[in-house]
Design a protein around this motif. Structure first.
Motif, PDB file in Angstrom:
ATOM      1  N   ALA A  38      28.336 -34.816 -51.514  1.00  0.00           N
ATOM      2  CA  ALA A  38      28.060 -35.915 -50.580  1.00  0.00           C
ATOM      3  C   ALA A  38      27.042 -35.462 -49.532  1.00  0.00           C
ATOM      4  O   ALA A  38      26.080 -36.185 -49.244  1.00  0.00           O
ATOM      5  N   GLN A  39      27.213 -34.262 -49.010  1.00  0.00           N
ATOM      6  CA  GLN A  39      26.256 -33.769 -48.020  1.00  0.00           C
ATOM      7  C   GLN A  39      24.861 -33.660 -48.643  1.00  0.00           C
ATOM      8  O   GLN A  39      23.857 -33.980 -48.007  1.00  0.00           O
ATOM      9  N   HIS A  40      24.830 -33.239 -49.875  1.00  0.00           N
ATOM     10  CA  HIS A  40      23.557 -33.112 -50.581  1.00  0.00           C
ATOM     11  C   HIS A  40      22.916 -34.495 -50.784  1.00  0.00           C
ATOM     12  O   HIS A  40      21.730 -34.701 -50.513  1.00  0.00           O
ATOM     13  N   GLN A 104      30.421 -37.071 -41.934  1.00  0.00           N
ATOM     14  CA  GLN A 104      29.946 -36.205 -43.028  1.00  0.00           C
ATOM     15  C   GLN A 104      28.535 -35.743 -42.683  1.00  0.00           C
ATOM     16  O   GLN A 104      27.745 -36.509 -42.141  1.00  0.00           O
ATOM     17  N   LYS A 105      28.256 -34.501 -43.035  1.00  0.00           N
ATOM     18  CA  LYS A 105      26.991 -33.902 -42.635  1.00  0.00           C
ATOM     19  C   LYS A 105      25.856 -34.224 -43.606  1.00  0.00           C
ATOM     20  O   LYS A 105      26.090 -34.661 -44.727  1.00  0.00           O
ATOM     21  N   TYR A 106      24.645 -33.972 -43.174  1.00  0.00           N
ATOM     22  CA  TYR A 106      23.465 -33.924 -44.040  1.00  0.00           C
ATOM     23  C   TYR A 106      22.628 -32.771 -43.518  1.00  0.00           C
ATOM     24  O   TYR A 106      22.877 -32.262 -42.420  1.00  0.00           O
ATOM     25  N   SER A 107      21.621 -32.357 -44.293  1.00  0.00           N
ATOM     26  CA  SER A 107      20.919 -31.121 -43.933  1.00  0.00           C
ATOM     27  C   SER A 107      20.294 -31.184 -42.539  1.00  0.00           C
ATOM     28  O   SER A 107      19.627 -32.163 -42.173  1.00  0.00           O
ATOM     29  N   SER A 108      20.496 -30.089 -41.809  1.00  0.00           N
ATOM     30  CA  SER A 108      19.943 -29.926 -40.465  1.00  0.00           C
ATOM     31  C   SER A 108      18.437 -30.179 -40.419  1.00  0.00           C
ATOM     32  O   SER A 108      17.919 -30.692 -39.422  1.00  0.00           O
ATOM     33  N   ILE A 109      17.743 -29.862 -41.494  1.00  0.00           N
ATOM     34  CA  ILE A 109      16.272 -29.874 -41.485  1.00  0.00           C
ATOM     35  C   ILE A 109      15.703 -31.259 -41.196  1.00  0.00           C
ATOM     36  O   ILE A 109      14.626 -31.381 -40.630  1.00  0.00           O
ATOM     37  N   ASP A 203      29.635 -15.848 -41.210  1.00  0.00           N
ATOM     38  CA  ASP A 203      30.111 -17.032 -40.476  1.00  0.00           C
ATOM     39  C   ASP A 203      30.206 -18.265 -41.372  1.00  0.00           C
ATOM     40  O   ASP A 203      30.237 -19.397 -40.887  1.00  0.00           O
ATOM     41  N   SER A 204      30.219 -18.056 -42.683  1.00  0.00           N
ATOM     42  CA  SER A 204      30.257 -19.181 -43.615  1.00  0.00           C
ATOM     43  C   SER A 204      31.668 -19.353 -44.164  1.00  0.00           C
ATOM     44  O   SER A 204      32.102 -18.588 -45.019  1.00  0.00           O
ATOM     45  N   PRO A 205      32.402 -20.356 -43.667  1.00  0.00           N
ATOM     46  CA  PRO A 205      33.814 -20.484 -44.082  1.00  0.00           C
ATOM     47  C   PRO A 205      33.979 -20.805 -45.574  1.00  0.00           C
ATOM     48  O   PRO A 205      35.012 -20.472 -46.153  1.00  0.00           O
ATOM     49  N   VAL A 215      31.102 -22.782 -57.851  1.00  0.00           N
ATOM     50  CA  VAL A 215      30.412 -23.990 -57.371  1.00  0.00           C
ATOM     51  C   VAL A 215      29.069 -23.529 -56.820  1.00  0.00           C
ATOM     52  O   VAL A 215      28.021 -24.075 -57.148  1.00  0.00           O
ATOM     53  N   LYS A 216      29.100 -22.486 -55.986  1.00  0.00           N
ATOM     54  CA  LYS A 216      27.885 -21.820 -55.516  1.00  0.00           C
ATOM     55  C   LYS A 216      27.706 -20.557 -56.350  1.00  0.00           C
ATOM     56  O   LYS A 216      28.684 -19.896 -56.696  1.00  0.00           O
ATOM     57  N   ARG A 217      26.475 -20.192 -56.659  1.00  0.00           N
ATOM     58  CA  ARG A 217      26.225 -19.005 -57.482  1.00  0.00           C
ATOM     59  C   ARG A 217      25.657 -17.851 -56.666  1.00  0.00           C
ATOM     60  O   ARG A 217      25.537 -16.728 -57.162  1.00  0.00           O
ATOM     61  N   THR A 219      25.170 -16.396 -52.302  1.00  0.00           N
ATOM     62  CA  THR A 219      25.556 -16.625 -50.909  1.00  0.00           C
ATOM     63  C   THR A 219      24.352 -17.163 -50.131  1.00  0.00           C
ATOM     64  O   THR A 219      23.209 -17.079 -50.582  1.00  0.00           O
ATOM     65  N   ASN A 220      24.634 -17.674 -48.939  1.00  0.00           N
ATOM     66  CA  ASN A 220      23.579 -18.220 -48.084  1.00  0.00           C
ATOM     67  C   ASN A 220      22.524 -17.151 -47.774  1.00  0.00           C
ATOM     68  O   ASN A 220      21.319 -17.415 -47.833  1.00  0.00           O
ATOM     69  N   ASP A 221      22.970 -15.948 -47.434  1.00  0.00           N
ATOM     70  CA  ASP A 221      22.018 -14.884 -47.058  1.00  0.00           C
ATOM     71  C   ASP A 221      21.185 -14.414 -48.255  1.00  0.00           C
ATOM     72  O   ASP A 221      20.003 -14.098 -48.102  1.00  0.00           O
TER      73      ASP A 221
HETATM   74  N1  ACO Z   1      22.645 -28.408 -42.520  1.00  0.00           N
HETATM   75  C1  ACO Z   1      23.787 -29.075 -42.241  1.00  0.00           C
HETATM   76  N2  ACO Z   1      25.010 -28.558 -42.452  1.00  0.00           N
HETATM   77  C2  ACO Z   1      25.066 -27.312 -42.972  1.00  0.00           C
HETATM   78  C3  ACO Z   1      23.920 -26.583 -43.314  1.00  0.00           C
HETATM   79  C4  ACO Z   1      22.670 -27.173 -43.055  1.00  0.00           C
HETATM   80  N3  ACO Z   1      21.516 -26.548 -43.307  1.00  0.00           N
HETATM   81  N4  ACO Z   1      24.318 -25.379 -43.807  1.00  0.00           N
HETATM   82  C5  ACO Z   1      25.658 -25.375 -43.779  1.00  0.00           C
HETATM   83  N5  ACO Z   1      26.100 -26.536 -43.276  1.00  0.00           N
HETATM   84  C6  ACO Z   1      27.511 -26.896 -43.019  1.00  0.00           C
HETATM   85  C7  ACO Z   1      28.343 -26.861 -44.268  1.00  0.00           C
HETATM   86  O1  ACO Z   1      28.278 -28.086 -44.959  1.00  0.00           O
HETATM   87  C8  ACO Z   1      29.715 -26.598 -43.719  1.00  0.00           C
HETATM   88  O2  ACO Z   1      30.212 -27.792 -43.149  1.00  0.00           O
HETATM   89  P1  ACO Z   1      31.713 -28.346 -43.384  1.00  0.00           P
HETATM   90  O3  ACO Z   1      32.561 -27.177 -43.781  1.00  0.00           O
HETATM   91  O4  ACO Z   1      32.076 -28.954 -42.098  1.00  0.00           O
HETATM   92  O5  ACO Z   1      31.596 -29.344 -44.453  1.00  0.00           O
HETATM   93  C9  ACO Z   1      29.417 -25.665 -42.572  1.00  0.00           C
HETATM   94  O6  ACO Z   1      28.073 -25.912 -42.196  1.00  0.00           O
HETATM   95  C10 ACO Z   1      29.619 -24.199 -42.904  1.00  0.00           C
HETATM   96  O7  ACO Z   1      28.680 -23.762 -43.888  1.00  0.00           O
HETATM   97  P2  ACO Z   1      29.072 -23.029 -45.254  1.00  0.00           P
HETATM   98  O8  ACO Z   1      30.484 -22.569 -45.198  1.00  0.00           O
HETATM   99  O9  ACO Z   1      28.057 -22.013 -45.539  1.00  0.00           O
HETATM  100  O10 ACO Z   1      28.992 -24.275 -46.258  1.00  0.00           O
HETATM  101  P3  ACO Z   1      28.629 -24.305 -47.812  1.00  0.00           P
HETATM  102  O11 ACO Z   1      29.362 -23.270 -48.570  1.00  0.00           O
HETATM  103  O12 ACO Z   1      28.788 -25.716 -48.249  1.00  0.00           O
HETATM  104  O13 ACO Z   1      27.064 -23.896 -47.878  1.00  0.00           O
HETATM  105  C11 ACO Z   1      24.986 -25.040 -48.331  1.00  0.00           C
HETATM  106  C12 ACO Z   1      26.077 -24.722 -47.292  1.00  0.00           C
HETATM  107  C13 ACO Z   1      24.281 -23.750 -48.713  1.00  0.00           C
HETATM  108  C14 ACO Z   1      23.994 -26.014 -47.688  1.00  0.00           C
HETATM  109  C15 ACO Z   1      25.655 -25.645 -49.586  1.00  0.00           C
HETATM  110  O14 ACO Z   1      26.468 -26.737 -49.224  1.00  0.00           O
HETATM  111  C16 ACO Z   1      24.687 -26.117 -50.628  1.00  0.00           C
HETATM  112  O15 ACO Z   1      24.126 -25.321 -51.359  1.00  0.00           O
HETATM  113  N6  ACO Z   1      24.487 -27.460 -50.747  1.00  0.00           N
HETATM  114  C17 ACO Z   1      23.665 -28.082 -51.751  1.00  0.00           C
HETATM  115  C18 ACO Z   1      22.239 -28.169 -51.327  1.00  0.00           C
HETATM  116  C19 ACO Z   1      21.972 -29.201 -50.268  1.00  0.00           C
HETATM  117  O16 ACO Z   1      22.844 -29.865 -49.743  1.00  0.00           O
HETATM  118  N7  ACO Z   1      20.716 -29.387 -49.938  1.00  0.00           N
HETATM  119  C20 ACO Z   1      20.331 -30.422 -49.010  1.00  0.00           C
HETATM  120  C21 ACO Z   1      19.028 -30.152 -48.387  1.00  0.00           C
HETATM  121  S1  ACO Z   1      17.713 -29.971 -49.525  1.00  0.00           S
HETATM  122  C22 ACO Z   1      16.973 -31.481 -49.759  1.00  0.00           C
HETATM  123  O17 ACO Z   1      17.601 -32.458 -49.785  1.00  0.00           O
HETATM  124  C23 ACO Z   1      15.471 -31.532 -49.937  1.00  0.00           C
END
Ligand code: ACO
Length: 311
Positions: A38-40, A104-109, A203-205, A215-217, A219-221
């Motif tokens: 959903a966030q994606h 529900q979140k969406y990307s910070s960017i 800091d990634s829960p 689900v993820k392959r 890590t963020n770093d």
């Molecule tokens: N913007 C907004 N929220 C974020 C971001 C970000 N850049 N990074 C992390 N978060 C949120 C996570 O959703 C999580 O929120 P929640 O637990 O309240 O739902 C919280 O911050 C902690 O982060 P993580 O524990 O690291 O969360 P997660 O394992 O889901 O990793 C990530 C985050 C890497 C973004 C992952 O969800 C992912 O790969 N998502 C699919 C890609 C995606 O969504 N891309 C969208 C932008 S690209 C585009 O559309 C062009």
């Protein structure tokens, strides 16, 4: 029994096979997938706004056609992803309500403004480049519908990335003002692009659980590092400077060292206090309200068709 089902689920993941919607899955797995997908999806839909901002002011018919195609692709990605979430039992209308309500979140960017036309190129190069880096591994995500959606989405994102890079190459071959415009845009977008990958692993829960479930392959770093390593040579070829004094090749690690993003800024953007959060959600809410009559008409039409099947 529940234990047998859980064993079967774990074994499927261990064999690198896909979990499909009809399969048993732990509730936590379902919930984290709905959250991430959903966030994606929301990101793709909200992401139409910053670039859509330049559709009426593109410098040529060719640039306008390219940008229009790209923005439409993002809408398609959003719809694909909402469909993938629906296979998990999520309701699309409910997901939209949660986006608009801010729960529900969406990307910070997508909470940063597009101030110049160079931003269209830089979004393609850096933002879509980061998206590809994050999403290519998701083609191997353990949930079938999500992984399959990623394959087509990544192909289209590659086109987006190239159009951005080509646009910037053209501007860099232009006037001094154009080169300065590209550099200024890179200065604004570099750090927010690094934040797209999410908080540092420590800091990634969600990372550990999502990695175990495949689900993820990565890590963020890991992905942030991969993005930096891939982007530095592209910046050199382009002739722009990345705004990080700590950026340096580390021969021992065979990777670039780089500085620390401003995680306080990231936190503020996630809380709704980025430069454009309010504008983005207001636009989305207005579009949703103004589209109510279309949804009502579609439902009424479908109901009538069911009652009076055409011959
Ligand atoms: N913007 C907004 N929220 C974020 C971001 C970000 N850049 N990074 C992390 N978060 C949120 C996570 O959703 C999580 O929120 P929640 O637990 O309240 O739902 C919280 O911050 C902690 O982060 P993580 O524990 O690291 O969360 P997660 O394992 O889901 O990793 C990530 C985050 C890497 C973004 C992952 O969800 C992912 O790969 N998502 C699919 C890609 C995606 O969504 N891309 C969208 C932008 S690209 C585009 O559309 C062009």
């Amino acid at each position: 029994s529940e234990t047998d089902l859980e064993h079967e689920f774990d074994a499927t993941i261990a064999r690198e096979q896909r979990i499909e919607p009809r399969d048993w899955m732990p509730e936590g797995y379902r919930a984290t997938l709905i959250r991430q997908i959903a966030q994606h999806a929301h990101s793709e839909i909200i992401g139409m706004q910053p670039e859509g901002n330049w559709l009426t002011r593109a410098p040529s018919l060719r640039r306008k056609a390219i940008l229009m195609a790209k923005v439409q692709d993002e809408a398609g990605h959003g719809l694909y992803l909402y469909s993938a979430a629906e296979t998990l039992g999520a309701d699309r209308a409910e997901l939209t309500r949660r986006l608009i309500a801010g729960t529900q979140k969406y990307s910070s960017i997508f909470n940063y403004p597009t101030l110049t036309y160079a931003d269209v190129g830089v979004i393609g190069w850096l933002v879509d480049g980061a998206a590809i880096c994050n999403q290519v591994p998701l083609c191997r995500s353990s949930f079938g519908p999500y992984a399959r959606a990623m394959i087509r989405i990544c192909k289209e994102e590659s086109f987006h990335q190239r159009q951005g890079y080509e646009l910037l190459m053209t501007m860099m071959r232009g006037t001094d003002e154009q080169r300065a415009m590209v550099q200024e845009s890179v200065d604004r977008w570099w750090w927010p692009s690094l934040m797209m990958f999410g908080p540092p692993d420590a800091d990634s829960p969600n990372t550990a659980r999502s990695m175990a479930w495949r689900v993820k392959r990565n890590t963020n770093d890991e992905l942030r590092q991969r993005f930096v390593d891939m982007t530095v040579p592209q910046a050199q070829a382009l002739g722009v400077t990345l705004p990080d004094p700590d950026l340096a090749w580390n021969a021992e690690r065979e990777a670039y060292d780089f500085g620390v993003p401003d995680w306080a800024e990231f936190g503020a953007v996630l809380k709704g206090n980025g430069p454009c959060n309010v504008e983005r959600i207001t636009n989305r809410r207005t579009a949703h309200e103004e589209g109510a009559w279309v949804r009502e008409a579609a439902v009424a039409f479908a109901a009538r068709e069911r009652k009076e099947p055409t011959q």
